[in-house]
Design a protein around this motif. Structure first.
Motif, PDB file in Angstrom:
ATOM      1  N   THR A 152      23.916  33.296 -10.162  1.00  0.00           N
ATOM      2  CA  THR A 152      25.190  33.888  -9.743  1.00  0.00           C
ATOM      3  C   THR A 152      25.941  32.948  -8.809  1.00  0.00           C
ATOM      4  N   ARG A 163      33.745  28.883 -10.317  1.00  0.00           N
ATOM      5  CA  ARG A 163      35.050  29.541 -10.198  1.00  0.00           C
ATOM      6  C   ARG A 163      35.825  29.019  -8.998  1.00  0.00           C
ATOM      7  N   VAL A 167      30.756  32.068  -0.773  1.00  0.00           N
ATOM      8  CA  VAL A 167      30.033  30.953  -1.407  1.00  0.00           C
ATOM      9  C   VAL A 167      30.662  29.628  -0.993  1.00  0.00           C
ATOM     10  N   ARG A 222      33.536  37.294  -2.421  1.00  0.00           N
ATOM     11  CA  ARG A 222      32.256  36.632  -2.658  1.00  0.00           C
ATOM     12  C   ARG A 222      32.453  35.128  -2.865  1.00  0.00           C
ATOM     13  N   GLU A 223      33.515  34.770  -3.574  1.00  0.00           N
ATOM     14  CA  GLU A 223      33.781  33.343  -3.798  1.00  0.00           C
ATOM     15  C   GLU A 223      34.081  32.630  -2.483  1.00  0.00           C
ATOM     16  N   LEU A 233      40.808  33.338  -4.230  1.00  0.00           N
ATOM     17  CA  LEU A 233      39.360  33.562  -4.328  1.00  0.00           C
ATOM     18  C   LEU A 233      39.002  35.010  -4.000  1.00  0.00           C
ATOM     19  N   SER A 234      37.960  35.487  -4.666  1.00  0.00           N
ATOM     20  CA  SER A 234      37.424  36.800  -4.312  1.00  0.00           C
ATOM     21  C   SER A 234      36.659  36.675  -2.991  1.00  0.00           C
ATOM     22  N   HIS A 283      29.791  31.480  -9.234  1.00  0.00           N
ATOM     23  CA  HIS A 283      30.806  31.550  -8.188  1.00  0.00           C
ATOM     24  C   HIS A 283      31.296  30.155  -7.800  1.00  0.00           C
ATOM     25  N   LYS A 284      30.371  29.206  -7.717  1.00  0.00           N
ATOM     26  CA  LYS A 284      30.750  27.838  -7.371  1.00  0.00           C
ATOM     27  C   LYS A 284      31.715  27.270  -8.407  1.00  0.00           C
TER      28      LYS A 284
END
Length: 201
Positions: free
Chosen positions: A172, A179, A149, A145-146, A142-143, A176-177
């Motif tokens: 957005t 992903r 989230v 930001r991910e 995960l990034s 992200h969710k």
């Protein structure tokens, strides 16, 4: 014990020696134990191979040893040998996932076939576990930001609240969710919480 080994557990020294000779001539590495207690005391988690164990021994029986190994989780496959076979004992052995139940005096070919079946099954389990470890979802996928989230998702926050907390738009957040769920293989929020509780690394 860095190579596949046949661990022979039998209180009869002549049986241990004859089996070791038979298997050594066929290229198998062997290790000999006079009782189940000694085997369990020496057992290491990285041992590879299978166990050939007599059903009746002073102290812990072969079936009790088999049960101990099974309770420890995926472990060395077991072949039970006995001079006092009966249906109940065979059924108990097979219910505990014995590879085979062989009565003495046994045919060498039968034992060798059982050992090869045991080792093949062990190798297959080894491969499956390696594949599972390789494909295990991790937070490293995960990034940043991910991850943020995801952390708020498992706390039960809705899209709008997550968006406000992170200073991004609800749309957005949805991206992200999606992903996060795809990368971690989660079908729903319950799956995601379960994965997190199991301790993703």
């Amino acid at each position: 014990m860095h190579k596949e080994t046949v661990f022979i557990v039998d209180d009869d020294a002549s049986i241990r020696d004859s089996l070791s000779l038979l298997l050594s001539l066929r290229g198998y590495a062997t290790a000999l134990f006079a009782n189940a207690e000694d085997f369990l005391a020496a057992l290491q988690p990285d041992w590879r191979g299978c166990v050939v164990v007599d059903i009746r021994m002073p102290g812990m029986s072969g079936l009790e040893l088999q049960r101990c190994l099974r309770e420890r989780g995926p472990s060395l496959p077991v072949i039970v040998i006995t001079a006092h076979g009966d249906v109940a004992a065979a059924r108990q052995a097979f219910l505990a996932d014995a590879v085979d139940f062989i009565e003495k005096p046994f045919d060498g070919k039968q034992l060798l076939g059982a050992i090869e079946n045991a080792l093949s099954g062990f190798r297959a389990l080894d491969i499956a576990q390696a594949r599972a470890a390789f494909t295990k979802p991790t937070l490293g996928q995960l990034s940043i930001r991910e991850r943020e989230v995801m952390t708020l998702m498992v706390k039960g926050l809705h899209n709008r609240r997550i968006a406000e907390t992170l200073g991004i738009s609800p749309r957005t957040v949805e991206v992200h969710k999606a992903r996060v769920m795809e990368k971690l293989g989660a079908q729903n929020i319950v799956d995601l919480v379960r994965l997190v509780d199991k301790g993703l690394t």
